[in-house]
Design a protein around this motif. Structure first.
Motif, PDB file in Angstrom:
ATOM      1  N   LEU A   1      32.296  70.960 166.449  1.00 42.79           N
ATOM      2  CA  LEU A   1      34.435  71.131 165.436  1.00 42.79           C
ATOM      3  C   LEU A   1      33.391  70.737 163.273  1.00 42.79           C
ATOM      4  O   LEU A   1      34.220  69.747 163.188  1.00 42.79           O
ATOM      5  CB  LEU A   1      35.387  70.055 166.072  1.00 42.79           C
ATOM      6  N   LEU A   2      32.570  70.705 163.723  1.00 43.10           N
ATOM      7  CA  LEU A   2      31.874  70.358 162.263  1.00 43.10           C
ATOM      8  C   LEU A   2      32.667  70.437 161.316  1.00 43.10           C
ATOM      9  O   LEU A   2      32.847  69.709 160.014  1.00 43.10           O
ATOM     10  CB  LEU A   2      30.577  70.521 162.349  1.00 43.10           C
ATOM     11  N   ALA A   3      33.109  72.022 161.684  1.00 39.82           N
ATOM     12  CA  ALA A   3      33.704  72.432 160.165  1.00 39.82           C
ATOM     13  C   ALA A   3      34.762  72.254 159.913  1.00 39.82           C
ATOM     14  O   ALA A   3      35.777  71.446 158.801  1.00 39.82           O
ATOM     15  CB  ALA A   3      33.956  73.742 160.243  1.00 39.82           C
ATOM     16  N   PHE A   4      35.991  71.133 161.313  1.00 35.83           N
ATOM     17  CA  PHE A   4      36.735  70.722 160.957  1.00 35.83           C
ATOM     18  C   PHE A   4      36.750  69.407 160.353  1.00 35.83           C
ATOM     19  O   PHE A   4      37.486  68.901 159.716  1.00 35.83           O
ATOM     20  CB  PHE A   4      37.332  70.294 162.165  1.00 35.83           C
ATOM     21  N   HIS A   5      35.342  68.287 160.358  1.00 37.77           N
ATOM     22  CA  HIS A   5      35.702  67.044 160.330  1.00 37.77           C
ATOM     23  C   HIS A   5      34.860  67.363 158.830  1.00 37.77           C
ATOM     24  O   HIS A   5      34.971  66.107 158.324  1.00 37.77           O
ATOM     25  CB  HIS A   5      34.715  66.519 160.876  1.00 37.77           C
ATOM     26  N   ALA A   6      34.323  68.246 158.602  1.00 38.40           N
ATOM     27  CA  ALA A   6      33.316  68.568 156.870  1.00 38.40           C
ATOM     28  C   ALA A   6      35.139  68.606 156.047  1.00 38.40           C
ATOM     29  O   ALA A   6      35.712  68.398 155.216  1.00 38.40           O
ATOM     30  CB  ALA A   6      32.983  69.460 157.022  1.00 38.40           C
ATOM     31  N   ALA A  38      38.776  76.438 161.845  1.00 35.31           N
ATOM     32  CA  ALA A  38      37.431  75.480 163.299  1.00 35.31           C
ATOM     33  C   ALA A  38      38.374  75.217 164.695  1.00 35.31           C
ATOM     34  O   ALA A  38      37.525  75.691 165.378  1.00 35.31           O
ATOM     35  CB  ALA A  38      36.933  74.540 162.368  1.00 35.31           C
ATOM     36  N   VAL A  39      38.999  74.280 164.877  1.00 40.43           N
ATOM     37  CA  VAL A  39      39.559  73.490 165.753  1.00 40.43           C
ATOM     38  C   VAL A  39      39.953  74.989 167.382  1.00 40.43           C
ATOM     39  O   VAL A  39      40.161  75.413 167.840  1.00 40.43           O
ATOM     40  CB  VAL A  39      41.208  73.021 165.442  1.00 40.43           C
ATOM     41  N   GLU A  40      40.589  76.243 165.763  1.00 38.07           N
ATOM     42  CA  GLU A  40      41.508  77.361 166.977  1.00 38.07           C
ATOM     43  C   GLU A  40      40.520  78.660 167.398  1.00 38.07           C
ATOM     44  O   GLU A  40      40.239  78.889 168.794  1.00 38.07           O
ATOM     45  CB  GLU A  40      42.267  77.985 165.863  1.00 38.07           C
ATOM     46  N   ALA A  41      39.598  78.318 166.614  1.00 34.02           N
ATOM     47  CA  ALA A  41      38.571  79.214 166.810  1.00 34.02           C
ATOM     48  C   ALA A  41      37.288  78.612 167.850  1.00 34.02           C
ATOM     49  O   ALA A  41      37.332  79.219 168.760  1.00 34.02           O
ATOM     50  CB  ALA A  41      37.394  79.507 165.609  1.00 34.02           C
ATOM     51  N   ALA A  42      37.296  77.198 167.997  1.00 37.82           N
ATOM     52  CA  ALA A  42      36.985  76.810 169.284  1.00 37.82           C
ATOM     53  C   ALA A  42      37.599  76.685 170.215  1.00 37.82           C
ATOM     54  O   ALA A  42      37.399  77.169 171.652  1.00 37.82           O
ATOM     55  CB  ALA A  42      36.670  75.060 168.517  1.00 37.82           C
ATOM     56  N   VAL A  44      39.896  78.674 170.990  1.00 40.76           N
ATOM     57  CA  VAL A  44      39.496  80.369 171.336  1.00 40.76           C
ATOM     58  C   VAL A  44      38.236  80.591 171.951  1.00 40.76           C
ATOM     59  O   VAL A  44      38.303  81.086 173.401  1.00 40.76           O
ATOM     60  CB  VAL A  44      39.320  81.324 170.200  1.00 40.76           C
ATOM     61  N   ARG A  45      37.030  79.961 171.654  1.00 33.90           N
ATOM     62  CA  ARG A  45      35.925  80.336 172.452  1.00 33.90           C
ATOM     63  C   ARG A  45      35.914  79.504 173.978  1.00 33.90           C
ATOM     64  O   ARG A  45      35.646  80.099 174.881  1.00 33.90           O
ATOM     65  CB  ARG A  45      34.875  79.550 171.569  1.00 33.90           C
ATOM     66  N   ILE A  46      36.317  78.144 173.525  1.00 32.62           N
ATOM     67  CA  ILE A  46      36.700  77.794 174.996  1.00 32.62           C
ATOM     68  C   ILE A  46      37.562  78.279 176.014  1.00 32.62           C
ATOM     69  O   ILE A  46      37.235  78.675 177.436  1.00 32.62           O
ATOM     70  CB  ILE A  46      36.831  76.636 174.952  1.00 32.62           C
ATOM     71  N   MET A  47      38.818  78.736 175.680  1.00 33.87           N
ATOM     72  CA  MET A  47      39.534  79.186 176.450  1.00 33.87           C
ATOM     73  C   MET A  47      39.067  80.529 177.290  1.00 33.87           C
ATOM     74  O   MET A  47      39.427  80.557 178.468  1.00 33.87           O
ATOM     75  CB  MET A  47      40.707  79.140 176.179  1.00 33.87           C
ATOM     76  N   ARG A  48      38.424  81.426 176.407  1.00 38.65           N
ATOM     77  CA  ARG A  48      37.860  82.669 177.038  1.00 38.65           C
ATOM     78  C   ARG A  48      36.873  81.792 177.769  1.00 38.65           C
ATOM     79  O   ARG A  48      37.296  83.434 178.523  1.00 38.65           O
ATOM     80  CB  ARG A  48      37.677  83.362 175.789  1.00 38.65           C
ATOM     81  N   THR A  49      36.107  81.161 177.458  1.00 39.72           N
ATOM     82  CA  THR A  49      35.220  81.200 178.239  1.00 39.72           C
ATOM     83  C   THR A  49      35.761  80.591 180.121  1.00 39.72           C
ATOM     84  O   THR A  49      35.523  81.043 181.005  1.00 39.72           O
ATOM     85  CB  THR A  49      33.969  80.210 178.267  1.00 39.72           C
ATOM     86  N   LEU A  50      36.544  79.695 179.554  1.00 41.93           N
ATOM     87  CA  LEU A  50      36.969  79.257 180.974  1.00 41.93           C
ATOM     88  C   LEU A  50      38.168  79.865 181.468  1.00 41.93           C
ATOM     89  O   LEU A  50      37.952  79.373 182.781  1.00 41.93           O
ATOM     90  CB  LEU A  50      37.893  77.627 180.832  1.00 41.93           C
ATOM     91  N   GLU A  51      39.260  80.640 181.009  1.00 36.81           N
ATOM     92  CA  GLU A  51      40.423  81.452 182.167  1.00 36.81           C
ATOM     93  C   GLU A  51      40.122  82.765 181.984  1.00 36.81           C
ATOM     94  O   GLU A  51      40.484  83.327 182.205  1.00 36.81           O
ATOM     95  CB  GLU A  51      41.440  80.973 181.058  1.00 36.81           C
ATOM     96  N   TRP A  60      50.772  84.623 169.626  1.00 38.49           N
ATOM     97  CA  TRP A  60      49.742  83.974 170.464  1.00 38.49           C
ATOM     98  C   TRP A  60      48.672  83.427 169.801  1.00 38.49           C
ATOM     99  O   TRP A  60      48.670  82.308 170.772  1.00 38.49           O
ATOM    100  CB  TRP A  60      48.694  85.425 170.338  1.00 38.49           C
ATOM    101  N   ASP A  61      48.061  82.367 168.319  1.00 33.38           N
ATOM    102  CA  ASP A  61      48.338  81.226 167.954  1.00 33.38           C
ATOM    103  C   ASP A  61      49.393  80.046 168.644  1.00 33.38           C
ATOM    104  O   ASP A  61      48.515  78.944 168.519  1.00 33.38           O
ATOM    105  CB  ASP A  61      48.442  81.226 166.549  1.00 33.38           C
ATOM    106  N   GLN A  62      50.699  80.686 168.329  1.00 32.74           N
ATOM    107  CA  GLN A  62      51.251  79.080 169.038  1.00 32.74           C
ATOM    108  C   GLN A  62      51.068  79.151 170.558  1.00 32.74           C
ATOM    109  O   GLN A  62      50.907  77.881 170.886  1.00 32.74           O
ATOM    110  CB  GLN A  62      52.771  80.034 168.575  1.00 32.74           C
ATOM    111  N   THR A  63      51.290  80.005 171.204  1.00 31.51           N
ATOM    112  CA  THR A  63      50.748  80.346 172.379  1.00 31.51           C
ATOM    113  C   THR A  63      49.654  79.442 172.916  1.00 31.51           C
ATOM    114  O   THR A  63      48.932  78.849 173.748  1.00 31.51           O
ATOM    115  CB  THR A  63      50.828  81.325 173.252  1.00 31.51           C
ATOM    116  N   LEU A  64      48.908  79.692 171.867  1.00 33.85           N
ATOM    117  CA  LEU A  64      47.693  79.126 172.613  1.00 33.85           C
ATOM    118  C   LEU A  64      47.152  77.641 172.780  1.00 33.85           C
ATOM    119  O   LEU A  64      46.674  76.815 173.201  1.00 33.85           O
ATOM    120  CB  LEU A  64      46.318  79.547 171.319  1.00 33.85           C
ATOM    121  N   LEU A  65      48.005  76.995 171.546  1.00 35.72           N
ATOM    122  CA  LEU A  65      48.276  75.507 171.197  1.00 35.72           C
ATOM    123  C   LEU A  65      48.729  74.841 172.571  1.00 35.72           C
ATOM    124  O   LEU A  65      48.455  74.019 173.174  1.00 35.72           O
ATOM    125  CB  LEU A  65      48.777  75.112 169.789  1.00 35.72           C
ATOM    126  N   ALA A  66      49.992  75.783 172.407  1.00 34.53           N
ATOM    127  CA  ALA A  66      51.002  75.095 173.955  1.00 34.53           C
ATOM    128  C   ALA A  66      49.868  75.782 175.430  1.00 34.53           C
ATOM    129  O   ALA A  66      49.801  74.153 176.189  1.00 34.53           O
ATOM    130  CB  ALA A  66      51.884  76.246 174.104  1.00 34.53           C
TER     131      ALA A  66
END
Length: 143
Positions: A1-6, A38-42, A44-51, A60-66
């Protein structure tokens, strides 16, 4: 999440927005947009991998956060805390505005509020993603 922090660092370095020029307001808006992205992209990658899949549909983006804030028994713990979910929803709302409100001037008061939200969210996001890193390391060690 370097992009978010930057992007949050960039936001923190900009002076007061009252009376700021249009280019400065645009810089803040872009930093908010890209920081949330940047947070959303991370996620997406994590949830796609785990789920194995992602939410579908118009919101979809609101549901992703929920979904990221929900524990899925036997799959994963909650990825985001409720405390983190609140500011991320506000930043997502701004992202929608940013992408669809062509030609409208940026409101310095609203941008100042959102900048404060992003800065306050930084340690929350860092803590949640620290736990995600630990979870992924644990899962990797089981392979």
């Amino acid at each position: 999440l370097l992009a978010f922090h930057a992007r949050v660092d960039e936001l923190a370095d900009i002076g007061p927005l009252t009376g700021a020029s249009v280019p400065i307001l645009a810089q803040v808006a872009v930093a908010l947009h890209h920081g949330y992205g940047a947070v959303e992209a991370a996620l997406v990658r994590i949830m796609r991998t785990l789920e194995g899949s992602l939410p579908q549909g118009r919101d979809w983006d609101q549901t992703l956060l929920a979904d990221a804030a929900l524990e899925i028994e036997a799959v994963r713990p909650a990825l985001l805390s409720t405390a983190t979910l609140v500011p991320l929803r506000r930043l997502l709302g701004f992202r929608h505005f940013f992408r669809h409100a062509y030609g409208l001037p940026f409101d310095p008061v609203r941008l100042e509020e959102l900048r404060g939200i992003a800065i306050a969210a930084r340690p929350l996001v860092a803590a949640d993603f620290g736990r995600i890193d630990e979870l992924l390391a644990q899962l990797a060690s089981q392979i």
